[in-house]
Structures are given as structure tokens and as C-alpha cells.
Design an enzyme around this catalytic site. Structure first.
Site, PDB file in Angstrom:
ATOM      1  N   CYS A  59      -6.490  82.367  29.427  1.00 55.46           N
ATOM      2  CA  CYS A  59      -5.929  81.073  29.032  1.00 55.46           C
ATOM      3  C   CYS A  59      -6.609  79.959  29.828  1.00 55.46           C
ATOM      4  O   CYS A  59      -6.779  80.082  31.045  1.00 55.46           O
ATOM      5  CB  CYS A  59      -4.425  81.066  29.298  1.00 55.46           C
ATOM      6  SG  CYS A  59      -3.649  79.533  28.760  1.00 55.46           S
ATOM      7  N   CYS A  63      -1.708  77.298  35.149  1.00 56.24           N
ATOM      8  CA  CYS A  63      -0.343  77.516  35.656  1.00 56.24           C
ATOM      9  C   CYS A  63      -0.411  78.516  36.827  1.00 56.24           C
ATOM     10  O   CYS A  63      -0.809  79.668  36.636  1.00 56.24           O
ATOM     11  CB  CYS A  63       0.552  78.048  34.536  1.00 56.24           C
ATOM     12  SG  CYS A  63       0.425  77.099  33.007  1.00 56.24           S
ATOM     13  N   CYS A  66       0.805  82.245  36.692  1.00 57.15           N
ATOM     14  CA  CYS A  66       0.571  83.045  35.485  1.00 57.15           C
ATOM     15  C   CYS A  66      -0.641  83.979  35.596  1.00 57.15           C
ATOM     16  O   CYS A  66      -1.771  83.523  35.787  1.00 57.15           O
ATOM     17  CB  CYS A  66       0.396  82.124  34.282  1.00 57.15           C
ATOM     18  SG  CYS A  66       0.183  83.069  32.761  1.00 57.15           S
ATOM     19  N   CYS A 103      10.008  87.439  19.475  1.00 57.51           N
ATOM     20  CA  CYS A 103       9.240  86.328  20.046  1.00 57.51           C
ATOM     21  C   CYS A 103       7.786  86.742  20.205  1.00 57.51           C
ATOM     22  O   CYS A 103       7.514  87.816  20.736  1.00 57.51           O
ATOM     23  CB  CYS A 103       9.803  85.940  21.401  1.00 57.51           C
ATOM     24  SG  CYS A 103      11.577  85.651  21.383  1.00 57.51           S
ATOM     25  N   CYS A 134      10.403  83.588  16.779  1.00 55.99           N
ATOM     26  CA  CYS A 134      10.152  82.619  17.846  1.00 55.99           C
ATOM     27  C   CYS A 134       8.689  82.749  18.232  1.00 55.99           C
ATOM     28  O   CYS A 134       8.143  83.855  18.213  1.00 55.99           O
ATOM     29  CB  CYS A 134      11.047  82.934  19.047  1.00 55.99           C
ATOM     30  SG  CYS A 134      10.722  81.883  20.480  1.00 55.99           S
ATOM     31  N   CYS A 194      13.423  76.533  22.451  1.00 53.59           N
ATOM     32  CA  CYS A 194      13.646  77.415  23.590  1.00 53.59           C
ATOM     33  C   CYS A 194      12.845  76.811  24.732  1.00 53.59           C
ATOM     34  O   CYS A 194      11.617  76.723  24.638  1.00 53.59           O
ATOM     35  CB  CYS A 194      13.155  78.823  23.242  1.00 53.59           C
ATOM     36  SG  CYS A 194      13.170  79.953  24.640  1.00 53.59           S
ATOM     37  N   ARG A 266      19.179  82.170  29.072  1.00 52.31           N
ATOM     38  CA  ARG A 266      18.514  83.484  29.064  1.00 52.31           C
ATOM     39  C   ARG A 266      18.065  83.921  30.447  1.00 52.31           C
ATOM     40  O   ARG A 266      17.359  83.203  31.145  1.00 52.31           O
ATOM     41  CB  ARG A 266      17.309  83.458  28.126  1.00 52.31           C
ATOM     42  CG  ARG A 266      16.538  84.762  28.191  1.00 52.31           C
ATOM     43  CD  ARG A 266      15.433  84.805  27.187  1.00 52.31           C
ATOM     44  NE  ARG A 266      15.956  84.779  25.844  1.00 52.31           N
ATOM     45  CZ  ARG A 266      15.303  84.320  24.787  1.00 52.31           C
ATOM     46  NH1 ARG A 266      14.103  83.834  24.931  1.00 52.31           N
ATOM     47  NH2 ARG A 266      15.848  84.341  23.601  1.00 52.31           N
TER      48      ARG A 266
END
Ligand code: SF4
Length: 352
Positions: A59, A63, A66, A103, A134, A194, A266
């Protein structure tokens, strides 16, 4: 504060009010959260989602938590976008073991024009199986958001991660404003949101309060609010962060429940690190949704049968989709679970 206060959704929370919630004695806070929870939900039902990584690793975002970021060397194998058919097979398995929402997550800055047709096919196919859909695909433009809505996407996940003040310590390649813009497009297109965050990244209590204020003060509360506990992955800049105090984590769930009384809160990444007692406290604090299955994107998630065993000991049942409530039976789900115990649900790069 009285246990029956503040049960109507509000969008004008101040830092002083949220600090006061956090600073209550633990038992008072939990009592208030559980009282609010009972006004809007069956306290013995927990919504169950399955999460599949449809495109893993490399990616371009940075972040710091991550393992999928291309900026860090975490030893994660990269995978291209999965074939539509394989995604649908995984969704069918998820349905067979009792998930009501599927998801699909892709490690992208944003979806490309070349990938969108496949993504839309996935949404349509999963929807046809009778599951809620999702996706989490990164930043969206208005046209992409509209196309996803037209394909039948129910929820879009886009986390705010932390407070606006702390955000720059964690991500530099995407702005907080861009995140809010994507959430606004999702709402405009009529989809459900979400959005939540992560605890344990070195943030202060005010940052946790600041994250919840951002979410609760949106024009409409997100329908789903994932609260993650940092999973420290070797090779990421946050690998050596201090553990979150478990009671502080539970407090954050409780405050989220009070501030967003009608949202599903969640219990998300990091559940593997929690013992059963902590998970039970999380449900007491008002958490009423979990990810369920072998893997949560690329980090381990407790085994599905362990989850159901805990549900049974606590007298909790999976929440059913309203339109299917009379078709789904707990016994059938439990039987399917036993049969599926050793099957793999997730095809992510970490284990493929
Ligand atoms: S959290 Fe999402 S956007 Fe950030 S690096 Fe990981 S996959 Fe990319």
C-alpha cells in the site's frame, strides 16, 4: 452521572464532557454504558462479520501501525486483487458459519479505474448470496462512491484512526480532511458508515476523546464503530509501543457506547490479545459486534469455534439480519461451526 442520562443521539459533544465520562469510576461508567446499551439493543446479541483481504500489501500509504504499508518491511507477501469467484467462495463459507456481513478490504490509496469493475462484481455477487456487504478500499471520489452504492454496497469502512491533533504522528500520506470527505461522499450516496480508530499508538486520553468526538459529532453517527487495539507488528514503526491498559480500552468502548447509543460498537483488531474475561467486559461495556473467522486482514483473529464457545458460556447469540431472523437457527450455526472448524476462510498474503 445518572445511568439513564444521554441516551438520545447527540452531535455536540465537548472535550470537557467526554473527559468527565472517562474519569468516572470504572463501575459507574460500565453501569451507565450497559444501561444505555439496553435501551437500544438486546444485550445478549452480538453482530458477527467476516473480513477478507481482497488485495494485500504494497500500500502506498504510510500508516505507522500497518503491516500492509509499502513503506515498512514486515515480511508480508504481496497479493494482487483476488479473483471475483474466489471472493464469492469465501463469502459463501462465511455465510455457512453464521456471518451476516461480509467485509472486503483492499490495501489501496484509492481504487483504480481498472479495478473498479471487479470490485463492483464482488459487491453484486456477495449481495446475491444474502449477505450484507462492506468494503474498505481507501479514499473514494464521488463517482466511485455512487457506483458502489448502485452495485448494492451496504457499508463503507473508512477509519478516522485517532484525533485530528495526533493524526500527523501516524499518517502523513493522507489528510484527516480527505478521510472526512470520503465519509461525506459515502453518506451522500446513501450508504452506511463504518468508522472508528485504534488505541495503543502512543495517543493521550484526550486523543481518544478527540477521536470519539469526531465520530459522534458527524451529522449522523456511523452505524458501525470499530475500536481496535494496536496489533504490534515487527517492522512497523509502532512495533515497540507500550501496551494499552486493558481497563482503559474497556473505558473507551463504554464511552463510545454512551456517545453513540444506536451504533454497533465493534470489538475489532487486537481481540487475539484479549483474554475471555476482557472480551466479556467489552460486551458488558456495550461492544456488540465482532469480526469472526480465521484472520482479520493480516493479523490473527481468535478461532471461530473459540468465539462461539465463549458466546455460549456468556449466553450471547449472534445477531441475525432482520429480514432473515426467522430463517436462521442458532443450532444450525453451531453445527456448521463444528464442521467448518478446520477450514480456512481467509486467503491473505500472511498465510497463503
Ligand atoms: S491502513 Fe490501509 S491505507 Fe493505511 S497502509 Fe494499511 S492498507 Fe494502506
Amino acid at each position: 452521572m445518572s445511568a439513564t442520562a444521554e441516551t438520545t443521539p447527540r452531535h455536540d459533544w465537548t472535550l470537557a464532557e467526554v473527559r468527565a465520562l472517562f474519569e468516572q469510576p470504572f463501575n459507574d461508567l460500565l453501569f451507565q454504558a450497559q444501561s444505555v446499551h439496553r435501551q437500544h439493543f438486546d444485550p445478549n446479541r452480538v453482530q458477527v462479520s467476516t473480513l477478507l483481504s481482497i488485495k494485500t500489501g504494497a500500500c502506498p500509504e504510510d500508516c505507522k501501525y500497518c503491516p500492509q504499508s509499502g513503506h515498512y518491511n514486515t515480511g508480508l507477501d504481496k497479493e494482487k486483487l483476488m479473483e471475483v469467484q474466489k471472493v464469492l467462495e469465501a463469502a459463501a463459507e462465511a455465510k455457512a458459519i453464521g456471518s451476516t456481513r461480509f467485509c472486503m478490504g483492499a490495501a489501496w490509496k484509492h481504487p483504480s479505474a481498472k479495478d473498479m469493475p471487479y470490485v463492483l462484481e464482488m459487491v453484486k455477487g456477495v449481495k446475491k448470496l444474502g449477505l450484507e456487504t462492506c468494503m474498505t478500499l481507501g479514499r473514494l471520489d464521488q463517482e466511485q462512491t455512487q457506483a458502489l452504492a448502485e452495485a448494492g454496497l451496504d457499508y463503507y469502512n473508512h477509519n478516522l484512526d485517532t484525533s485530528p491533533e495526533f493524526y500527523g504522528n501516524i499518517i502523513t500520506t493522507r489528510t484527516y480532511g480527505e478521510r472526512l470527505q470520503t465519509l461525506a461522499y459515502v453518506r451522500e450516496a446513501g450508504m452506511k458508515i463504518c468508522s472508528g480508530g485504534i488505541l495503543g499508538m502512543g495517543e493521550s486520553l484526550d486523543d481518544r476523546a478527540g477521536l470519539l468526538i469526531q465520530l459522534a459529532n458527524l451529522p449522523e453517527h456511523p452505524e458501525s464503530v470499530p475500536i481496535n487495539m494496536l496489533v504490534k507488528v515487527k517492522g512497523t514503526p509502532l512495533a515497540e509501543e507500550k501496551d494499552v491498559d486493558p481497563f482503559d480500552f474497556i473505558r473507551t468502548l463504554a464511552v463510545a457506547r454512551i456517545m453513540m447509543p444506536k451504533s454497533h460498537v465493534r470489538l475489532s483488531a487486537g481481540r487475539e490479545q484479549m483474554n475471555e474475561q476482557m472480551q466479556a467486559l467489552a460486551f458488558m461495556a456495550g461492544a456488540n459486534s465482532i469480526f469472526y473467522g480465521e484472520k482479520l486482514l493480516t493479523t490473527a483473529n481468535p478461532q471461530a469455534d473459540k468465539d462461539m464457545a465463549l458466546f455460549k458460556r456468556l449466553g450471547i447469540k449472534p445477531e441475525e439480519r432482520e429480514e432473515h431472523a426467522d430463517e436462521v437457527h442458532q443450532a444450525a450455526i453451531e453445527q456448521a461451526l463444528v464442521e467448518q472448524r478446520d477450514s480456512r476462510l481467509f486467503y491473505n498474503a500472511a498465510s497463503a
